[in-house]
Design an enzyme around this catalytic site. Sequence first.
Site, PDB file in Angstrom:
ATOM      1  NE  ARG A 166      -3.683  -2.407   0.098  1.00 13.94           N
ATOM      2  CZ  ARG A 166      -3.365  -3.572  -0.474  1.00 13.94           C
ATOM      3  NH1 ARG A 166      -2.230  -3.684  -1.165  1.00 13.94           N
ATOM      4  NH2 ARG A 166      -4.162  -4.609  -0.400  1.00 13.94           N
ATOM      5  CB  CYS A 214      -9.431  -1.607   3.951  1.00 12.31           C
ATOM      6  SG  CYS A 214     -10.057  -3.276   3.687  1.00 12.31           S
ATOM      7  CD  GLU A 283      -5.703   0.354   2.277  1.00 11.44           C
ATOM      8  OE1 GLU A 283      -6.294   0.168   1.202  1.00 11.44           O
ATOM      9  OE2 GLU A 283      -5.401  -0.568   3.058  1.00 11.44           O
TER      10      GLU A 283
END
EC number: 1.3.1.98
Length: 291
Positions: A166, A214, A283
């Site tokens: 990520r 998420c 995130e």
Amino acid sequence: MTDSFPFSVQESVPLSRFSTFRIGGPARYFKELTSLSEALTVFSYLHTHPLPYIIIGKGSNCLFDDQGFDGLVLYNNIQGQEFLSDTQIKVLSGSSFALLGKRLSSQGFSGLEFAVGIPGTVGGAVFMNAGTTLANTASSLINVEIIDHSGILLSIPREKLLFSYRTSPFQKKPAFIASATFQLTKDPQAAKRAKALIEERILKQPYEYPSAGCIFRNPEGLSAGALIDRAGLKGLKIGGGQISEKHGNFIINTGNACTADILELIEIIQKTLKKQGISLHKEVRIIPFRL
């Protein structure tokens, strides 16, 4: 004030319309980008006329402030694609990543099946190195075109870019991602894998409510959703925001959530897990009213 720009802009555009959370106040200035030439003009101007700005795609990983954004919001809607060879495809950054994955897998190409469940743009996927348990964006990436801070178009091969979970180099060194080129393989089973992935996501994730996907990155070797579930936080509600009962790593807008509701839930989750010795890192991008 809009007359001072050498390109058309809008004022007071509600950012809730450009966020999958359906949260956010008005942008002071708003510009939709529909071509690379237009983007080059805008970034050349910003190089010599400093102004706070942010770049958004489909807003699938953003939480805007209830006050909006006191600057220029650049909405990337630059779409298009071309095959450079039988198994290499160049895609403009405002294109839908999910539709790209669906289209390619249905045509028998493997490499981007995982994209079918990611509701952002190609540019956003590169920026976040978006992915699933199957793969991530960098896995099949071979080249990225960017417009740098001075308004110049540059082509960068994958081997010169450092990606991790990520994370991409563009998160620390801002640039406008103009296009991405991917290496594919031919595989008649690609469509089957893509179909199975989207069915699994629909089963496990709360698609019926606005959210940003998420909220937290998974700690190494662990599932953030499972940790939140074990902490007994699923279903916790503050205002119009709620930790999903379906998936602990999703915070949903049940209808009238504001930014403060979501931020409070994020803080509760982080503090609760911190007491257990676990640090959860966001995130989702939190975009303040002023940079």
